[in-house]
Design a protein around this motif. Structure first.
Motif, PDB file in Angstrom:
ATOM      1  N   LYS A  27      34.989  36.559  51.718  1.00 24.05           N
ATOM      2  CA  LYS A  27      35.563  36.916  50.630  1.00 24.05           C
ATOM      3  C   LYS A  27      35.365  38.424  50.091  1.00 24.05           C
ATOM      4  O   LYS A  27      36.113  39.148  49.580  1.00 24.05           O
ATOM      5  CB  LYS A  27      35.122  35.881  49.488  1.00 24.05           C
ATOM      6  N   TYR A  28      34.067  38.748  50.210  1.00 26.88           N
ATOM      7  CA  TYR A  28      33.612  40.010  49.876  1.00 26.88           C
ATOM      8  C   TYR A  28      34.378  41.080  50.577  1.00 26.88           C
ATOM      9  O   TYR A  28      34.849  42.154  50.096  1.00 26.88           O
ATOM     10  CB  TYR A  28      32.046  40.377  50.048  1.00 26.88           C
TER      11      TYR A  28
ATOM     12  N   SER B 282      37.328  43.885  49.610  1.00 21.47           N
ATOM     13  CA  SER B 282      37.313  45.469  49.795  1.00 21.47           C
ATOM     14  C   SER B 282      38.588  46.002  50.457  1.00 21.47           C
ATOM     15  O   SER B 282      38.749  47.132  50.139  1.00 21.47           O
ATOM     16  CB  SER B 282      36.055  45.688  50.677  1.00 21.47           C
ATOM     17  N   ILE B 283      39.205  45.187  51.236  1.00 20.95           N
ATOM     18  CA  ILE B 283      40.344  45.721  51.730  1.00 20.95           C
ATOM     19  C   ILE B 283      41.749  45.172  51.272  1.00 20.95           C
ATOM     20  O   ILE B 283      42.733  45.997  51.657  1.00 20.95           O
ATOM     21  CB  ILE B 283      40.278  45.258  53.378  1.00 20.95           C
ATOM     22  N   LEU B 284      41.864  44.326  50.337  1.00 26.97           N
ATOM     23  CA  LEU B 284      43.039  43.790  49.913  1.00 26.97           C
ATOM     24  C   LEU B 284      42.941  44.284  48.373  1.00 26.97           C
ATOM     25  O   LEU B 284      41.866  43.777  47.634  1.00 26.97           O
ATOM     26  CB  LEU B 284      43.320  42.547  49.924  1.00 26.97           C
ATOM     27  N   PRO B 285      43.868  44.907  47.737  1.00 34.02           N
ATOM     28  CA  PRO B 285      43.858  45.135  46.392  1.00 34.02           C
ATOM     29  C   PRO B 285      44.321  43.696  45.663  1.00 34.02           C
ATOM     30  O   PRO B 285      44.725  43.029  46.131  1.00 34.02           O
ATOM     31  CB  PRO B 285      45.360  45.999  46.172  1.00 34.02           C
ATOM     32  N   ALA B 286      43.657  43.803  44.232  1.00 33.20           N
ATOM     33  CA  ALA B 286      43.846  42.522  43.424  1.00 33.20           C
ATOM     34  C   ALA B 286      45.287  42.086  43.423  1.00 33.20           C
ATOM     35  O   ALA B 286      45.567  40.842  43.515  1.00 33.20           O
ATOM     36  CB  ALA B 286      43.335  42.943  42.251  1.00 33.20           C
ATOM     37  N   ASN B 287      46.414  43.029  43.259  1.00 32.25           N
ATOM     38  CA  ASN B 287      47.752  42.500  43.018  1.00 32.25           C
ATOM     39  C   ASN B 287      48.166  41.692  44.648  1.00 32.25           C
ATOM     40  O   ASN B 287      49.329  41.008  44.347  1.00 32.25           O
ATOM     41  CB  ASN B 287      48.723  43.654  42.597  1.00 32.25           C
ATOM     42  N   ILE B 288      47.615  41.984  45.503  1.00 32.59           N
ATOM     43  CA  ILE B 288      47.848  41.211  46.581  1.00 32.59           C
ATOM     44  C   ILE B 288      46.937  39.742  47.030  1.00 32.59           C
ATOM     45  O   ILE B 288      47.475  38.832  47.055  1.00 32.59           O
ATOM     46  CB  ILE B 288      47.703  41.869  48.150  1.00 32.59           C
ATOM     47  N   ARG B 289      45.662  40.135  46.768  1.00 30.33           N
ATOM     48  CA  ARG B 289      44.671  39.038  47.037  1.00 30.33           C
ATOM     49  C   ARG B 289      44.837  37.858  45.830  1.00 30.33           C
ATOM     50  O   ARG B 289      44.725  36.998  46.443  1.00 30.33           O
ATOM     51  CB  ARG B 289      43.505  39.864  46.563  1.00 30.33           C
ATOM     52  N   LYS B 290      45.099  38.129  44.695  1.00 28.73           N
ATOM     53  CA  LYS B 290      44.777  37.119  43.590  1.00 28.73           C
ATOM     54  C   LYS B 290      46.140  36.269  44.033  1.00 28.73           C
ATOM     55  O   LYS B 290      45.816  34.822  43.882  1.00 28.73           O
ATOM     56  CB  LYS B 290      44.773  37.753  42.346  1.00 28.73           C
ATOM     57  N   PRO B 291      47.375  36.738  43.953  1.00 27.59           N
ATOM     58  CA  PRO B 291      48.484  35.781  44.191  1.00 27.59           C
ATOM     59  C   PRO B 291      48.360  34.938  45.487  1.00 27.59           C
ATOM     60  O   PRO B 291      48.841  33.812  45.534  1.00 27.59           O
ATOM     61  CB  PRO B 291      49.740  36.663  44.282  1.00 27.59           C
TER      62      PRO B 291
END
Length: 301
Positions: free
Chosen positions: A240-241, A245-254
Motif C-alpha cells: 500500500k505504501y 508513492s506511485i499513484l496520485p490520490a485522485n486515481i488511487r482512492k476511487p
C-alpha cells in the motif's frame, strides 16, 4: 435484594441497543451490565437454542436463576430507576406472567418498528455476522417455520416477531395502562432527545440530563467476499505504501473504493414487492395495534 423497577421489553432491531446505552449514561438510572439477560422469558429453562452462534450468545449470557438475576443489580447505589433491556420479553408468551409475579409494579417500555423493516433489519444483522447462510430474504422467510420447529434462537423468527398486537395485548391484559409506554422507532430516529426526556419523566428521574442521541449503537456489517482483499484495503502494509508513492490520490482512492465495494457480499435487497407482501400479512395486526396503543399507524400501511 434489589430487583428492577423498569424493563425495556422490545422490540428487537427497533433501537433497543441505542436506548440501553442512552439510559446507562443517566446518573439516576442503573441499567444491568448484561444486556438481554432474558430472565423473565427463560427462567428455569435449559438453554439449547439452535442456529449459528446461539451457543456463544443467547445460550451463554441469558440468566435463568433468580439469585443470579438479582446479582445483576448488586451495584445499585442511589439510582432511582433500576432496569434492564431484553427485547425477548415482548415476544415471549411466558414473560408477562413472570414479570407480574416478581415485580407487579414495574414500568414497561416498548419501541416498535415497522414490522417489514424490522424483519429485514434482523435478517441483515444476522447476514452481516455471517450467521444467516441464506442470501435471499424471501427464502429465509420460507425457512422460518422449520427453524422455529427446530428451536432456533428467536432472532431468526423474522416474520413472527412482527405481530405486535398479541404480544403487547398480553401486557395490557396484566398491567395497568399507566405502567406501559409504547413508542415507535421513528420517535427515536427523528427526535431522540424528546423521547429520552419523555422516558425520563416516565421513570421519574431528572429530565435535564441528555445523552447524545445522534450516536447509534447498532448497525449491520456486511461480510467481505475475500477477507485477504479486505485486510489489504483496510490495514497498513508495504505494498500500500508503494502504491501510494506511485499513484496520485485522485486515481488511487476511487480505485480502492471500487474494489472495496465490489468485495462486499450483498444480500438481495428488500424489494417494494416483498415489502408490500409483508404489509398485507401484517395489515390486520397493525389495525388492531393502533387501537391498542392509541397511535396512528396508517403510514405503516
Amino acid at each position: 435484594m434489589t430487583m428492577p423497577n423498569f424493563l425495556v421489553i422490545g422490540a428487537g432491531k427497533a433501537g433497543s441497543t441505542s436506548l440501553d446505552e442512552y439510559l446507562k449514561q443517566h446518573p439516576q438510572i442503573y441499567v444491568s451490565p448484561v444486556k438481554e439477560p432474558n430472565f423473565f422469558a427463560l427462567e428455569g429453562q435449559r438453554l439449547d437454542f439452535k442456529g449459528l452462534g446461539a451457543e456463544t450468545r443467547i445460550n451463554s449470557w441469558s440468566v435463568t436463576d433468580i439469585e443470579k438475576y438479582r446479582a445483576l443489580f448488586k451495584d445499585v447505589k442511589e439510582q432511582k430507576a433500576i432496569g434492564e433491556v431484553s427485547p425477548l420479553y415482548l415476544y415471549s408468551p411466558k414473560a408477562p406472567d413472570r414479570i407480574k409475579h416478581y415485580i407487579p409494579d414495574v414500568k414497561l417500555i416498548a419501541i416498535l418498528r415497522h414490522p417489514a423493516d424490522r424483519a429485514y433489519s434482523a435478517y441483515l444483522w444476522l447476514f452481516g455476522q455471517e450467521r444467516e447462510q441464506i442470501k435471499d430474504f424471501a427464502k429465509a422467510l420460507e425457512a422460518e417455520e422449520s427453524r422455529i420447529q427446530s428451536n432456533w434462537e428467536w432472532i431468526w423468527h423474522y416474520k413472527n416477531l412482527g405481530f405486535y398486537y398479541p404480544q403487547l395485548k398480553r401486557y395490557y391484559d396484566r398491567f395497568a395502562r399507566q405502567q406501559i409506554k409504547v413508542y415507535l422507532f421513528e420517535d427515536l430516529k427523528n427526535n431522540g432527545s424528546s423521547l429520552i426526556k419523555e422516558i425520563s419523566n416516565f421513570l421519574e428521574v431528572d429530565d435535564i440530563y441528555m445523552p447524545d442521541t445522534s450516536i447509534k449503537y447498532a448497525y449491520s456489517v456486511i461480510p467481505p467476499k475475500n477477507k485477504a482483499v479486505q485486510d489489504f484495503l483496510t490495514q497498513q502494509n508495504p505494498l500500500k505504501y508503494f502504491l501510494k508513492s506511485i499513484l496520485p490520490a485522485n486515481i488511487r482512492k476511487p480505485l480502492s473504493a471500487k474494489v472495496y465495494k465490489q468485495n462486499m457480499t450483498q444480500p438481495l435487497k428488500l424489494t417494494k414487492e416483498m415489502r408490500q407482501q409483508l404489509i398485507e400479512v401484517y395489515r390486520e395486526d397493525i389495525l388492531k395495534l393502533q387501537d391498542l396503543i392509541q397511535r396512528d399507524l396508517s403510514s405503516w400501511l
